[in-house]
Design a protein around this motif. Sequence first.
Motif, PDB file in Angstrom:
ATOM      1  N   PHE A   1       0.237  -0.117   3.801  1.00  0.00           N
ATOM      2  CA  PHE A   1      -0.048  -1.228   4.770  1.00  0.00           C
ATOM      3  C   PHE A   1      -0.977  -0.834   5.959  1.00  0.00           C
ATOM      4  O   PHE A   1      -0.785   0.475   6.343  1.00  0.00           O
ATOM      5  N   ILE A   2      -1.911  -1.454   6.337  1.00  0.00           N
ATOM      6  CA  ILE A   2      -2.780  -1.141   7.423  1.00  0.00           C
ATOM      7  C   ILE A   2      -3.136  -2.832   7.954  1.00  0.00           C
ATOM      8  O   ILE A   2      -3.318  -3.732   7.424  1.00  0.00           O
ATOM      9  N   GLU A   3      -3.305  -2.742   9.484  1.00  0.00           N
ATOM     10  CA  GLU A   3      -4.085  -4.023   9.943  1.00  0.00           C
ATOM     11  C   GLU A   3      -5.132  -3.629  10.635  1.00  0.00           C
ATOM     12  O   GLU A   3      -5.171  -2.819  11.806  1.00  0.00           O
ATOM     13  N   GLU A   4      -6.367  -3.842  10.238  1.00  0.00           N
ATOM     14  CA  GLU A   4      -7.758  -3.133  10.740  1.00  0.00           C
ATOM     15  C   GLU A   4      -8.696  -4.596  10.477  1.00  0.00           C
ATOM     16  O   GLU A   4      -8.366  -5.514   9.926  1.00  0.00           O
ATOM     17  N   GLU A   5      -9.845  -4.193  11.099  1.00  0.00           N
ATOM     18  CA  GLU A   5     -11.054  -5.166  10.764  1.00  0.00           C
ATOM     19  C   GLU A   5     -11.570  -4.656   9.421  1.00  0.00           C
ATOM     20  O   GLU A   5     -12.119  -3.457   9.084  1.00  0.00           O
ATOM     21  N   PHE A   6     -11.867  -5.925   8.583  1.00  0.00           N
ATOM     22  CA  PHE A   6     -12.211  -5.526   7.169  1.00  0.00           C
ATOM     23  C   PHE A   6     -13.192  -6.702   7.096  1.00  0.00           C
ATOM     24  O   PHE A   6     -13.199  -7.786   7.851  1.00  0.00           O
ATOM     25  N   LEU A   7     -14.037  -6.675   5.901  1.00  0.00           N
ATOM     26  CA  LEU A   7     -14.847  -7.789   5.288  1.00  0.00           C
ATOM     27  C   LEU A   7     -13.982  -8.534   4.289  1.00  0.00           C
ATOM     28  O   LEU A   7     -13.177  -8.079   3.558  1.00  0.00           O
ATOM     29  N   TYR A   8     -13.839  -9.801   4.808  1.00  0.00           N
ATOM     30  CA  TYR A   8     -12.843 -10.660   4.096  1.00  0.00           C
ATOM     31  C   TYR A   8     -13.585 -12.107   3.731  1.00  0.00           C
ATOM     32  O   TYR A   8     -14.404 -12.369   4.580  1.00  0.00           O
TER      33      TYR A   8
ATOM     34  N   ASN B   1      -9.909 -19.752  -6.622  1.00  0.00           N
ATOM     35  CA  ASN B   1      -8.478 -19.547  -6.308  1.00  0.00           C
ATOM     36  C   ASN B   1      -8.335 -18.154  -6.070  1.00  0.00           C
ATOM     37  O   ASN B   1      -7.336 -17.600  -6.504  1.00  0.00           O
ATOM     38  N   ALA B   2      -9.263 -17.506  -5.311  1.00  0.00           N
ATOM     39  CA  ALA B   2      -8.997 -16.077  -5.208  1.00  0.00           C
ATOM     40  C   ALA B   2      -9.573 -15.350  -3.432  1.00  0.00           C
ATOM     41  O   ALA B   2     -10.080 -16.410  -2.915  1.00  0.00           O
ATOM     42  N   GLN B   3      -8.703 -14.417  -3.188  1.00  0.00           N
ATOM     43  CA  GLN B   3      -9.252 -13.730  -1.820  1.00  0.00           C
ATOM     44  C   GLN B   3     -10.050 -12.565  -2.254  1.00  0.00           C
ATOM     45  O   GLN B   3      -9.872 -11.803  -3.375  1.00  0.00           O
ATOM     46  N   PHE B   4     -10.956 -12.051  -1.201  1.00  0.00           N
ATOM     47  CA  PHE B   4     -11.808 -10.871  -1.366  1.00  0.00           C
ATOM     48  C   PHE B   4     -11.465  -9.936  -0.192  1.00  0.00           C
ATOM     49  O   PHE B   4     -11.381 -10.553   1.072  1.00  0.00           O
ATOM     50  N   LEU B   5     -11.376  -8.844  -0.302  1.00  0.00           N
ATOM     51  CA  LEU B   5     -11.424  -7.795   0.663  1.00  0.00           C
ATOM     52  C   LEU B   5     -12.276  -6.718   0.440  1.00  0.00           C
ATOM     53  O   LEU B   5     -12.123  -6.181  -0.810  1.00  0.00           O
ATOM     54  N   GLN B   6     -12.836  -6.208   1.260  1.00  0.00           N
ATOM     55  CA  GLN B   6     -13.836  -5.137   1.266  1.00  0.00           C
ATOM     56  C   GLN B   6     -13.600  -4.014   2.239  1.00  0.00           C
ATOM     57  O   GLN B   6     -13.721  -4.204   3.373  1.00  0.00           O
ATOM     58  N   MET B   7     -13.023  -2.617   1.607  1.00  0.00           N
ATOM     59  CA  MET B   7     -12.772  -1.634   2.324  1.00  0.00           C
ATOM     60  C   MET B   7     -13.821  -0.724   2.194  1.00  0.00           C
ATOM     61  O   MET B   7     -13.875  -0.111   1.254  1.00  0.00           O
ATOM     62  N   HIS B   8     -14.423  -0.040   3.232  1.00  0.00           N
ATOM     63  CA  HIS B   8     -15.384   0.913   3.206  1.00  0.00           C
ATOM     64  C   HIS B   8     -14.639   2.357   3.323  1.00  0.00           C
ATOM     65  O   HIS B   8     -13.850   2.614   3.802  1.00  0.00           O
ATOM     66  N   TYR B   9     -15.523   3.371   2.515  1.00  0.00           N
ATOM     67  CA  TYR B   9     -15.360   4.705   2.451  1.00  0.00           C
ATOM     68  C   TYR B   9     -16.130   5.470   3.473  1.00  0.00           C
ATOM     69  O   TYR B   9     -17.089   4.642   4.074  1.00  0.00           O
ATOM     70  N   ALA B  10     -15.940   6.751   4.170  1.00  0.00           N
ATOM     71  CA  ALA B  10     -16.609   7.300   4.778  1.00  0.00           C
ATOM     72  C   ALA B  10     -17.912   7.051   4.579  1.00  0.00           C
ATOM     73  O   ALA B  10     -18.406   7.402   3.570  1.00  0.00           O
ATOM     74  N   GLY B  11     -18.792   7.172   5.552  1.00  0.00           N
ATOM     75  CA  GLY B  11     -20.175   6.975   5.371  1.00  0.00           C
ATOM     76  C   GLY B  11     -20.643   5.499   5.237  1.00  0.00           C
ATOM     77  O   GLY B  11     -21.837   5.293   5.439  1.00  0.00           O
TER      78      GLY B  11
END
Length: 399
Positions: free
Chosen positions: A214-221, A228-238
């Motif tokens: 679990f995390i609560e942070e700013e992401f691209l959503y 009928n779908a959700q999209f979540l983009q989480m970045h790696y270092a760099g």
Amino acid sequence: MWFFSILFIPFFLKPAHTNMDSKALSTSIAKFSAKFCNQLEKTSVVSSPLSAEYLLALLALGSEDPAHSELLKSLGLPDDDAVRTSFTSFANKLKSIKGITLNIANKVYIQEGDYDLSPALKNDAVKVFDAGLEKMDFTDSSAAGLINKWVESKTNERIKDLLSPDSLNSDTRLVLVNALYFKGTWVNQFDPIHTMDQAFHIDANTTVDVPMMFIEEEFLYGEDPAINAQFLQMHYAGEEASMLIVLPREVDGVDDLLTHLADGYDLVGQLDKLHRVKVKVTIPKFKIETEIDLKSLLPKMGVEAIFDPHNSGINKLLDNGEMLHVSKAVQKAFIEVNEEGAEAAAATAGGLVPLSEELTEEFVADHPFIAIINVKRMQYFWSVLRSPSEEMAGYKKYL
């Protein structure tokens, strides 16, 4: 987070210039990848469609019809010059990647003796695909072991015993191997203190207990009611690599989602619509290992001729013009996703919708979903998680 993939293809002896812009190329890769994954078994799988594309592209440059036209069509590329331009572009993008480890290694093993790549194909192998070339006696019992050692060295010893000794014999002329290794840490790390067992819905009737992060942070959503779908983009270092998770709203929705993607859904265009917002994210730790028989899968995508021992069209690989065909094609892959991450920092990107302090979205991946690793907007790895591995799941099933 780690990803490893190997694609192996042995070849046996049979007794107009076009430029594509970055978005068009990304779209072509996305379409191929979605069709590729839609043909996989309905289990948890990890694959690298792009890894398959590397070797199919090399085959395209070494073939005439019927294989040539089938390969170009499957790749979504119009001609040989587009193949060269596209895969040279991949190589250039890799040279400047920051923050992650992404190694792509290609190697062509050639039967010792009077066999060699044609001059044109040798030039393409080295300049376009950055492939290593090595002569080898495939009748030697140690040949498979030597190739396996190379594979291990390129995947941090994660993939072992790719080839069995009987994979090679006196009819083998070429062996093409593509190895990928990826390691990245999250920009926004998951704190292990928040990881706890929760229910993961394998389907409408079966649930297992798995470690959920679990995390609560700013992401691209983003969301798209059309699929009928959700999209979540989480970045790696760099911040040049990211994981995109596509989560169907329905517990049993992942197969329909794959069908939409395979039928031409504009996934690359959807990425441009994501906006930066605070999100409460719950996703499982997971680990998947997969071996894919491409000789069964590729014909479903229209790639059939390369396996034909009588009329493949693969006659431009060797300098003596011998006709070859593909006797076996296998991809092995491994992925592990966990809490690992660099120091937490907000993800940023140009042209994003400003963060709304009033809005917090929820993204709970407690049922089957698709995870895609993008590097500089190129989709390198696809995972379809239908159930976490037994190693990470308690498997307390109930109806």
